[in-house]
Design a protein around this motif. Sequence first.
Motif, PDB file in Angstrom:
ATOM      1  N   MET A   1       0.824  -1.200   0.000  1.00 14.30           N
ATOM      2  CA  MET A   1       0.000   0.000   0.000  1.00 14.30           C
ATOM      3  C   MET A   1       0.862   1.256   0.000  1.00 14.30           C
ATOM      4  N   TYR A   2       2.014   1.204   0.659  1.00 20.72           N
ATOM      5  CA  TYR A   2       2.913   2.350   0.655  1.00 20.72           C
ATOM      6  C   TYR A   2       3.416   2.611  -0.765  1.00 20.72           C
ATOM      7  N   ILE A   3       3.793   1.551  -1.459  1.00 17.39           N
ATOM      8  CA  ILE A   3       4.247   1.697  -2.842  1.00 17.39           C
ATOM      9  C   ILE A   3       3.092   2.176  -3.725  1.00 17.39           C
ATOM     10  N   TYR A   4       1.896   1.673  -3.450  1.00 18.92           N
ATOM     11  CA  TYR A   4       0.706   2.048  -4.206  1.00 18.92           C
ATOM     12  C   TYR A   4       0.423   3.542  -4.074  1.00 18.92           C
ATOM     13  N   ARG A   5       0.549   4.061  -2.847  1.00 21.95           N
ATOM     14  CA  ARG A   5       0.347   5.491  -2.630  1.00 21.95           C
ATOM     15  C   ARG A   5       1.434   6.302  -3.328  1.00 21.95           C
ATOM     16  N   ALA A   6       2.660   5.804  -3.273  1.00 18.27           N
ATOM     17  CA  ALA A   6       3.742   6.504  -3.959  1.00 18.27           C
ATOM     18  C   ALA A   6       3.482   6.570  -5.459  1.00 18.27           C
ATOM     19  N   TRP A   7       2.913   5.492  -5.989  1.00 23.30           N
ATOM     20  CA  TRP A   7       2.592   5.487  -7.424  1.00 23.30           C
ATOM     21  C   TRP A   7       1.487   6.484  -7.734  1.00 23.30           C
ATOM     22  N   ASP A   8       0.509   6.632  -6.818  1.00 27.73           N
ATOM     23  CA  ASP A   8      -0.525   7.654  -6.989  1.00 27.73           C
ATOM     24  C   ASP A   8       0.084   9.050  -7.047  1.00 27.73           C
ATOM     25  N   ALA A   9       1.027   9.312  -6.153  1.00 29.99           N
ATOM     26  CA  ALA A   9       1.682  10.615  -6.141  1.00 29.99           C
ATOM     27  C   ALA A   9       2.447  10.845  -7.443  1.00 29.99           C
ATOM     28  N   PHE A  10       3.082   9.783  -7.940  1.00 32.81           N
ATOM     29  CA  PHE A  10       3.806   9.896  -9.205  1.00 32.81           C
ATOM     30  C   PHE A  10       2.834  10.225 -10.340  1.00 32.81           C
ATOM     31  N   ASP A  11       1.677   9.559 -10.362  1.00 32.29           N
ATOM     32  CA  ASP A  11       0.668   9.852 -11.386  1.00 32.29           C
ATOM     33  C   ASP A  11       0.247  11.318 -11.350  1.00 32.29           C
ATOM     34  N   TYR A  12       0.088  11.848 -10.151  1.00 33.70           N
ATOM     35  CA  TYR A  12      -0.348  13.232  -9.979  1.00 33.70           C
ATOM     36  C   TYR A  12       0.690  14.199 -10.561  1.00 33.70           C
TER      37      TYR A  12
ATOM     38  N   VAL B   1       2.858  16.418 -17.986  1.00 29.39           N
ATOM     39  CA  VAL B   1       2.479  16.030 -19.341  1.00 29.39           C
ATOM     40  C   VAL B   1       1.295  16.841 -19.872  1.00 29.39           C
ATOM     41  N   GLU B   2       0.353  17.209 -18.996  1.00 30.45           N
ATOM     42  CA  GLU B   2      -0.864  17.877 -19.444  1.00 30.45           C
ATOM     43  C   GLU B   2      -0.880  19.372 -19.110  1.00 30.45           C
ATOM     44  N   ARG B   3      -0.662  19.692 -17.844  1.00 34.29           N
ATOM     45  CA  ARG B   3      -0.862  21.066 -17.400  1.00 34.29           C
ATOM     46  C   ARG B   3       0.198  22.020 -17.943  1.00 34.29           C
TER      47      ARG B   3
ATOM     48  N   ARG C   1      -6.440  13.379 -16.842  1.00 32.87           N
ATOM     49  CA  ARG C   1      -5.468  12.323 -17.137  1.00 32.87           C
ATOM     50  C   ARG C   1      -5.503  11.250 -16.051  1.00 32.87           C
ATOM     51  N   LEU C   2      -5.699  11.675 -14.804  1.00 36.84           N
ATOM     52  CA  LEU C   2      -5.816  10.727 -13.699  1.00 36.84           C
ATOM     53  C   LEU C   2      -7.093   9.905 -13.839  1.00 36.84           C
TER      54      LEU C   2
ATOM     55  N   GLY D   1      -5.272  12.450 -22.758  1.00 35.80           N
ATOM     56  CA  GLY D   1      -4.345  11.684 -23.575  1.00 35.80           C
ATOM     57  C   GLY D   1      -4.664  10.206 -23.647  1.00 35.80           C
ATOM     58  N   THR D   2      -5.752   9.764 -23.039  1.00 40.21           N
ATOM     59  CA  THR D   2      -6.127   8.353 -23.023  1.00 40.21           C
ATOM     60  C   THR D   2      -7.387   8.139 -23.856  1.00 40.21           C
ATOM     61  N   TYR D   3      -7.359   7.131 -24.731  1.00 36.31           N
ATOM     62  CA  TYR D   3      -8.526   6.751 -25.511  1.00 36.31           C
ATOM     63  C   TYR D   3      -9.261   5.634 -24.780  1.00 36.31           C
ATOM     64  N   ILE D   4     -10.556   5.834 -24.548  1.00 35.73           N
ATOM     65  CA  ILE D   4     -11.356   4.854 -23.821  1.00 35.73           C
ATOM     66  C   ILE D   4     -12.558   4.485 -24.683  1.00 35.73           C
ATOM     67  N   PRO D   5     -12.706   3.223 -25.077  1.00 36.88           N
ATOM     68  CA  PRO D   5     -13.913   2.833 -25.835  1.00 36.88           C
ATOM     69  C   PRO D   5     -15.178   3.225 -25.075  1.00 36.88           C
ATOM     70  N   TRP D   6     -16.165   3.713 -25.814  1.00 39.04           N
ATOM     71  CA  TRP D   6     -17.360   4.248 -25.159  1.00 39.04           C
ATOM     72  C   TRP D   6     -18.030   3.213 -24.264  1.00 39.04           C
ATOM     73  N   MET D   7     -18.122   1.967 -24.711  1.00 44.69           N
ATOM     74  CA  MET D   7     -18.802   0.958 -23.919  1.00 44.69           C
ATOM     75  C   MET D   7     -18.027   0.646 -22.635  1.00 44.69           C
TER      76      MET D   7
END
Length: 852
Positions: free
Chosen positions: A195-206, A212-214, A367-368, A435-441
């Motif tokens: 979970m600690y690594i998971y949270r760190a990955w969330d921070a990296f995504d942010y 990349v976007e802002r 993007r998130l 930047g992400t393509y998501i099929p409508w369905m």
Amino acid sequence: MENITERGAHLLGQRFGAAGNGVMSAFLTLFFDWVSPAKIKFAYVVFDHLFRARRTDNSLVVSKSSWQLRLLMFSAWLGMCIAYLVWAPSRRLIMIYHGVTGNGANLLIWSWLTIQNDGPKNEINKLQTVFLDTAFAFLVSSYSLTHRALVWRLAKWAFVRVAIPLLSVGALLYYFREKLPLARTYYRVRLFIFMYIYRAWDAFDYVEAQIVERLPRYLQHKWSSYQQGRPERAKLPRYQYRPLNMGEIRLLILKKSPLYPSVIQAEMVHRPIYPPPDYEAVSYRWGSSELTEEILVDGCRFSVTKAAFGLLLARRSVWRERVLWIDALCINQDDSQEKSEQVQLMRDIYHRASRVIAYPAGDWRFRLAGSLIYQLWSLAYQYDTDKMDWSATPNEANQPRWRALADLFSNEYFNRAWVIQEIAVGRQTELYVGGTYIPWMVFAEVMNWCFQPKRKHLLIGSDNVGTIWRTGESFENVAVMTTLRPEAESWTGAVGEFGHMSDLENLLYITFKFRAADPRDKVFGLVGIARNTGDTVLTTPDYSLPVEQVFQNTARAIFSLPRDRQTVHILALAGTGYSERPRGMPSWVPNFCEERTCYPYSNVFKGDTNFRASGGLSQDLELDNETNSLIIKAIKIDKVLDLSEFGVLDWGLQEREVVDLLKILPIMHGFVHAAIDLCKKHPGLPYAPHRMAHDRLWWALIAGRVIAGEPTRIPADAKFKEVFQHWLVHLDHLAGARDWPHYIELLKEVPEDGMTFIADGTETTYQFSVVDACWGRRLAITTSGCLCVVPPRTKVGDSVIIPFGSQTPFLIRERDVQSVGIGYELVGEAWVDGIMQGEMIGNADEEFIRIS
């Protein structure tokens, strides 16, 4: 039970398991390379490549791919096999070559196949797992070529000193994981690490989303503003549209972007729509009509809105030019004739596009949201999420990715009328967010998954179950658009259930909650996907007509259809019961731009009709052109005697506004007790006051239905009568709660026999059903003592009628003195106790009623 964070931690653990699998496969293959004769290795690799080729071919058959693609894939595998026989054995590179051609080819081919066959549910796992397998196998085997002795000693030491003890201890811990304190501690520590690594990955995504976007958007806007103010830009001429020939459309060729901020440049070309050229049709929300930005088209200045500029910025690529069709740019908005002609081609434009890009705009945080949608899709397909604990903590629900997802779901894009056609007819429709393509369905299914009661609170940003988030109509609107798509029936399994939804009267009925800057678009935006009505006035969009005339022409076309087309339900959108009518528009004409907070009681979906007030009678109506009125066959059964003093049930909230349940309880309390007072006010009626309050009020407040899961409504059973009595007691206790601690204290005073309904959620279901039935309406009582739920502007003396063919009764009102002789005024749809299943058919005289 695990929440989303713990499940995400386990998914991360599986990724680490893939890395270990790569290392293990590397050692096994190295051992095979050392001890096996060359001929055995030859045979192994040949059969392995052919086996992979056969699996690939089977998947292509399942996905109904062309024979050319099957031949191409088989040739690729055969080429790799021949390349190994010719090149690899003499250089003892079996591990490197086999890792790259085997797992590496799988990485490219199988990930593509799975996204085609199964969607992203397996694609994410396969990509990550195969990549880790290949990467670790490649690194270990490469090192072994020059340090074989060292690798052998390391492998022997790792196996004897590390692997065997760890496997033994791990097996014991797993077996006793629920019994030994040490085992429980081990699992808690492991989960904490993940979970600690998971949270760190969330921070990296942010951080990554901002970079990349802002940042690029900020720099691009600054650069564009600077360029627009330069003197040499002002000297460039304004772009002038060239007239279109019959059957032509304009396409915008968006030029490639350099890696630094630059002016957006494009070229406008004319192309015949038959045969269709290769282009993308973009669906987006116009927003403000103010032209604040500039681009260059054919070397000329071209003013665009802020929304269009953001769209072009998002679609611009550094790799290639894009050919786009964008209505705001490719149609001359100042030419009414061209606009009307191009609107008639809109269905073909979106249907013939290579793909439709749905662009809801939004800021960099989307993007998130895009990455979270794919995670949730994968999660829902890999696990039985109904058995998971979704009691989110603030640490989870307040994560930026969940806030971004909530903002995406409530985006105004999903409420626009033109979006209906654009989404419904596209052969390949994809949502483009961050930047992400998501099929409508995929997007529609994740949205439906998130809006289920067990998970909806994750979108609120609070673990407080008493918090309510007003999402507007976005969820219902996405469901409507998805229902209209070609694959809707196979997606839901309801084959044959949605064909009639393309009837114009049903399209207008289920889309009345959508909004449009030009009210006429509520009709013109649907004509292209509706079945032909045979009315040339309606099927030819004409923006020179006033709004009232367009709506009246539409109503006339609907009520002129053959009698086997049930159209009387469209009257639920007409009447004067919700707002003032535009001057000169008859009360029988639906006001499609009217903003209502409630949905009609009648339903156009097959098999989901709870009300049959007219029994099995067929509708009987006709238009009187001379008096501009509608004559319907109906029975008149009752009149409104009195209205609840409380008025309309409404929280007074804005869309997407978060409110505490403690602020709602007093409103609900006042509404219910005003209904009880209404019953007590008329003691001489056929129903005694105590019976009205306790035996029929519980039924009337929910209109005889309970919510069995969005959007299903089912008839309420008798147990809800007892639920109502306990709910009323609880409401009296809790309506005066000052805060949540005080609420908890008051809850302890509730009698134990009523806590069962709170614990199993039955009371919550009943309360939500009350809101569903009475929201935006008020309670009334008729002269015969029947409780009814009526439109807000109902008056005492309004008559209750049941039109033939209608699912529900309606209220009508006599015209004023100056209007005597020209019929009644339609007030609106109502729910009346005791007549909703056809009980009055045959017990009242039939008559023709003129509605004007």
